[in-house]
Design a protein around this motif. Structure first.
Motif, mmCIF file in Angstrom:
data_model
loop_
_atom_site.group_PDB
_atom_site.id
_atom_site.type_symbol
_atom_site.label_atom_id
_atom_site.label_comp_id
_atom_site.label_asym_id
_atom_site.label_seq_id
_atom_site.Cartn_x
_atom_site.Cartn_y
_atom_site.Cartn_z
ATOM 1 N N HIS A 442 45.013 53.889 42.522
ATOM 2 C CA HIS A 442 43.654 53.684 42.014
ATOM 3 C C HIS A 442 42.710 53.595 43.214
ATOM 4 C CE1 HIS A 442 40.189 51.791 40.113
ATOM 5 N NE2 HIS A 442 40.709 52.117 38.937
ATOM 6 N N PRO A 443 41.558 54.251 43.145
ATOM 7 C CA PRO A 443 40.639 54.257 44.309
ATOM 8 C C PRO A 443 40.292 52.854 44.818
ATOM 9 C CG PRO A 443 39.910 55.840 42.660
ATOM 10 C CD PRO A 443 41.059 55.106 42.052
ATOM 11 N N ASP A 444 40.192 51.883 43.913
ATOM 12 C CA ASP A 444 39.867 50.510 44.341
ATOM 13 C C ASP A 444 40.899 49.946 45.312
ATOM 14 O OD1 ASP A 444 37.562 50.418 42.919
ATOM 15 O OD2 ASP A 444 38.282 49.059 41.352
ATOM 16 N N LEU A 445 42.157 50.399 45.183
ATOM 17 C CA LEU A 445 43.220 49.856 46.031
ATOM 18 C C LEU A 445 43.101 50.317 47.481
ATOM 19 C CD1 LEU A 445 46.394 50.033 43.731
ATOM 20 C CD2 LEU A 445 44.633 48.261 43.907
ATOM 21 N N LEU A 446 42.210 51.283 47.730
ATOM 22 C CA LEU A 446 41.990 51.758 49.091
ATOM 23 C C LEU A 446 40.850 50.997 49.784
ATOM 24 C CD1 LEU A 446 42.405 55.576 48.354
ATOM 25 C CD2 LEU A 446 44.025 54.104 49.556
ATOM 26 N N ILE A 447 40.322 50.007 49.078
ATOM 27 C CA ILE A 447 39.295 49.124 49.660
ATOM 28 C C ILE A 447 39.900 47.730 49.756
ATOM 29 C CG2 ILE A 447 36.971 48.177 49.412
ATOM 30 C CD1 ILE A 447 36.415 50.551 47.482
ATOM 31 N N PRO A 448 39.930 47.127 50.942
ATOM 32 C CA PRO A 448 40.526 45.791 51.077
ATOM 33 C C PRO A 448 39.843 44.787 50.149
ATOM 34 C CG PRO A 448 39.990 46.696 53.236
ATOM 35 C CD PRO A 448 39.393 47.615 52.222
ATOM 36 N N GLU A 449 40.660 43.902 49.577
ATOM 37 C CA GLU A 449 40.132 42.897 48.664
ATOM 38 C C GLU A 449 40.264 41.511 49.294
ATOM 39 O OE1 GLU A 449 40.974 41.659 44.049
ATOM 40 O OE2 GLU A 449 42.682 41.697 45.417
ATOM 41 N N ILE A 450 39.265 40.682 49.084
ATOM 42 C CA ILE A 450 39.376 39.281 49.475
ATOM 43 C C ILE A 450 39.094 38.446 48.226
ATOM 44 C CG2 ILE A 450 36.970 39.143 50.288
ATOM 45 C CD1 ILE A 450 38.045 37.219 52.485
ATOM 46 N N GLU A 451 40.051 37.580 47.891
ATOM 47 C CA GLU A 451 39.913 36.735 46.713
ATOM 48 C C GLU A 451 39.507 35.331 47.148
ATOM 49 O OE1 GLU A 451 42.733 38.205 43.150
ATOM 50 O OE2 GLU A 451 43.758 37.061 44.699
ATOM 51 N N TYR A 452 38.496 34.790 46.488
ATOM 52 C CA TYR A 452 38.086 33.424 46.812
ATOM 53 C C TYR A 452 38.373 32.515 45.620
ATOM 54 C CZ TYR A 452 33.756 34.563 44.222
ATOM 55 O OH TYR A 452 32.849 34.924 43.269
ATOM 56 N N ASP A 453 38.528 31.208 45.920
ATOM 57 C CA ASP A 453 38.931 30.242 44.902
ATOM 58 C C ASP A 453 37.764 29.734 44.074
ATOM 59 O OD1 ASP A 453 41.978 29.215 45.728
ATOM 60 O OD2 ASP A 453 40.817 29.998 47.403
ATOM 61 N N ALA A 454 36.630 29.497 44.743
ATOM 62 C CA ALA A 454 35.496 28.886 44.043
ATOM 63 C C ALA A 454 34.239 29.080 44.867
ATOM 64 C CB ALA A 454 35.756 27.387 43.830
ATOM 65 N N GLU A 455 33.096 28.877 44.221
ATOM 66 C CA GLU A 455 31.824 28.857 44.948
ATOM 67 C C GLU A 455 31.524 27.422 45.349
ATOM 68 O OE1 GLU A 455 27.102 29.975 44.291
ATOM 69 O OE2 GLU A 455 28.612 30.882 42.954
ATOM 70 N N ILE A 456 30.914 27.254 46.516
ATOM 71 C CA ILE A 456 30.628 25.916 47.017
ATOM 72 C C ILE A 456 29.276 25.921 47.728
ATOM 73 C CG2 ILE A 456 31.685 26.171 49.315
ATOM 74 C CD1 ILE A 456 32.937 23.395 48.954
ATOM 75 N N ASN A 457 28.596 24.787 47.700
ATOM 76 C CA ASN A 457 27.386 24.592 48.504
ATOM 77 C C ASN A 457 27.738 23.758 49.722
ATOM 78 O OD1 ASN A 457 25.444 25.923 46.825
ATOM 79 N ND2 ASN A 457 25.649 24.220 45.384
ATOM 80 N N LEU A 458 27.050 23.979 50.813
ATOM 81 C CA LEU A 458 27.378 23.267 52.050
ATOM 82 C C LEU A 458 27.303 21.753 51.874
ATOM 83 C CD1 LEU A 458 25.687 25.395 54.879
ATOM 84 C CD2 LEU A 458 28.043 25.488 54.040
#
Length: 566
Positions: A442-458
């Motif tokens: 799948h074309p998407d698999l040729l783009i590196p993915e980074i998965e994040y756990d949650a959104e946070i404020n400083l």
């Protein structure tokens, strides 16, 4: 990179755990994502205990293995401890041999030569055992598919005990005992142990028969933690317990061999990541450049002065490995450019004088560069040998299977594999492999993915949050370092690049109504223009403690950044 939020846990589960533990929603979210949903599960997660280790006799054939070893000792037989040449194999051999030698002298070790014998149980190793009157072989981190080799050994009057963690084939070897939690008929509660971990269960069972408690075996856990880190197995369940207590040994009272390897690490406390990048490459360098025996000699040496000498040798081998890695990677990149292959769906390269011991590392480097399934070939005797590496969610083993008519042999798993072929089939294979990848990926698999756990404020980053996050350690597969999305960041105006080639990015960032935090982005030097002149940007970050000249400060490690407008 593609940024994706990890699976969002159900709100009611997060709320229930938040209430039970009296923690921030972020902590409850991270725990539920890791399968921790109750107070009791959280207690086990945050306070792993040696009492959580399973009874070793729950593993199929454990009683047979212990009985055969005890018989060998009673009859004064000579025992060979055999293992693979990588970190998992050499630590497992060191573990088993040093345990047995603590009360029985007739124990030899054997690591196959990467180049003359290849991976796993070898005919040469069995012949060595026969020539030296060794009547029992304990094979670690290999052997589960060695049906013919075990049969050959039996003809020579040699028994086998196999301690492996790889998936068995349709037929099990005719060994006295086959210890492998991945056996379909094995009901052991945890099947993600590494090879050294299976070896530890065997010494745990042997120790019980000798009246030893689990506490007596804790000094061996520095080896087990090193193997867990290097073999990239899940840091869950029993592995989490073994890794945690093993890291405590590494940080407090490691064996001389490991002490010698970490003497130049200027950190008060080593993490699993430090083991992966400091200890493991040096152990692996022995088998890659010289011979895996060097690693076993180091890890079983109890004289620190001698161990320091062995460690110096490994340092030389590791330096050689790094030089070869760099040189071959450059040559491979030149080959791709000269052949105008930058826009292909796969990378397949070959040069006959490339060092066989580093082609797997080079394949990984090429994946980092082009992010596509990659195979690196070199000449090995009268054939070509190769290492393959894949990208996330693409099964390179299946791809090899589709081209198997051109291969002499191949093996491996979804993300890494090895193979051999005849030189005249190289171009045909290269064409077939590219064709298969082009048609199936799948074309998407040729783009590196980074998965994040949650959104946070400083402003949510408090000392309490950081203290709790530290208790998530040790990190590893299925319990990775938590990554957070932080939006609308602004640099204070002091952003700059670091490193000889300006490859790293240093920033001081804040959000509206927040304090400022230092941030470091390794390999993100080319993103300087995204953050200068007070441009707003989003980032995926981990929250780290930075130790410099005995002063510990909080910093954000930037994993990737994008302009806030997308």
């Amino acid at each position: 990179m593609r940024w994706n939020l990890k699976s969002k846990p159900k709100k009611e589960k997060v709320l229930a755990l938040q209430e039970a533990l009296q923690v921030d929603p972020i902590i409850a979210t991270l725990l539920v994502q890791r399968g921790v949903e109750t107070y009791e599960q959280a207690k086990s997660f945050f306070r792993p205990s040696l009492d959580d280790l399973h009874d070793p006799y729950l593993m199929k054939d454990m009683d047979k293995a212990v009985t055969r070893i005890e018989t060998a000792i009673a009859n004064n037989e000579n025992i060979m401890v055999f293992g693979d040449y990588d970190v998992d194999g050499t630590t497992a051999v060191s573990l088993m041999s040093s345990f047995l030698r603590s009360y029985y002298p007739n124990v030899a070790t054997y690591i196959p030569d990467r180049y003359n014998e290849g991976y796993g149980v070898s005919v040469k190793g069995i012949e060595f055992a026969a020539d030296n009157d060794l009547t029992l072989i304990i094979a670690l981190d290999c052997g589960i598919k060695s049906v013919d080799h075990v049969a050959f050994a039996k003809e020579r009057g040699i028994d086998f005990i196999i301690c492996d963690h790889h998936r068995p084939g349709d037929i099990l070897p005719d060994a006295v005992a086959v210890l492998d939690p991945k056996r379909s008929d094995c009901s052991y509660p945890y099947d993600e142990l590494c090879g050294c971990g299976v070896g530890f269960k065997l010494i745990q069972a042997l120790g019980e028969r000798r009246g030893q408690s689990i506490t007596d075996l804790v000094p061996y856990l520095d080896l087990v933690a090193t193997a867990i880190a290097a073999d990239i197995v899940p840091i869950t369940g029993e592995n989490r317990v073994l890794a945690k207590f093993g890291m405590e040994v590494i940080n407090s009272n490691p064996r001389p061999g490991i002490q010698a390897l970490i003497q130049n690490v200027k950190r008060k406390q080593l993490s699993i990541t430090d083991v992966v990048f400091t200890i493991a490459p040096r152990i692996n360098a022995a088998g890659r450049i010289k011979h895996g025996d060097y690693a076993v000699q180091l890890l079983t040496e109890f004289n620190l002065e001698q161990a320091l000498g062995f460690a110096e040798e490994l340092e030389v081998h590791n330096a050689t490995r790094k030089d070869l890695d760099k040189q071959i990677t450059q040559e491979a990149l030149q080959q791709i450019t000269l052949n105008n292959e930058q826009e292909r769906f796969s990378t397949v390269v070959y040069q006959e004088d490339w060092h066989k011991g580093v082609i797997g590392i080079v394949a990984s480097r090429l994946v980092e560069k082009y992010y596509r399934p990659t195979i690196v070939f070199t000449k090995s005797g009268d054939k070509l040998a190769a290492s393959a590496r894949s990208v996330k969610d693409f099964d390179v083993y299946n791809a090899l299977e589709s081209c198997s008519e051109y291969l002499e042999q191949f093996g491996g798993h979804m993300y890494a594999a090895g193979m051999t072929l005849l030189e005249e089939n190289y171009e045909k294979f290269k064409f077939a492999f590219e064709n298969h990848v082009r048609q199936t990926i799948h074309p998407d698999l040729l783009i590196p993915e980074i998965e994040y756990d949650a959104e946070i404020n400083l402003k949510e980053i408090t000392p309490k949050l950081v203290r709790i996050l530290k208790q998530f350690e040790p990190f590893g597969p299925q319990n990775m370092t938590p990554l957070f999305l932080v939006k609308e960041l602004e640099d204070s105006g002091y952003a700059r690049t670091l490193g000889a080639d300006d490859e790293h990015l240093k920033v001081y960032v804040k959000q509206k109504n927040s304090m400022s935090y230092a941030g470091i982005g390794f390999g993100l030097g080319d993103k300087l223009s995204n953050v200068k002149n007070h441009l707003k940007f989003d980032a995926i970050v981990s929250i780290e403690e930075n130790e410099w000249q005995d002063v510990v400060t909080l910093q954000l490690q930037l994993r990737d950044i994008q302009s806030s407008d997308g």
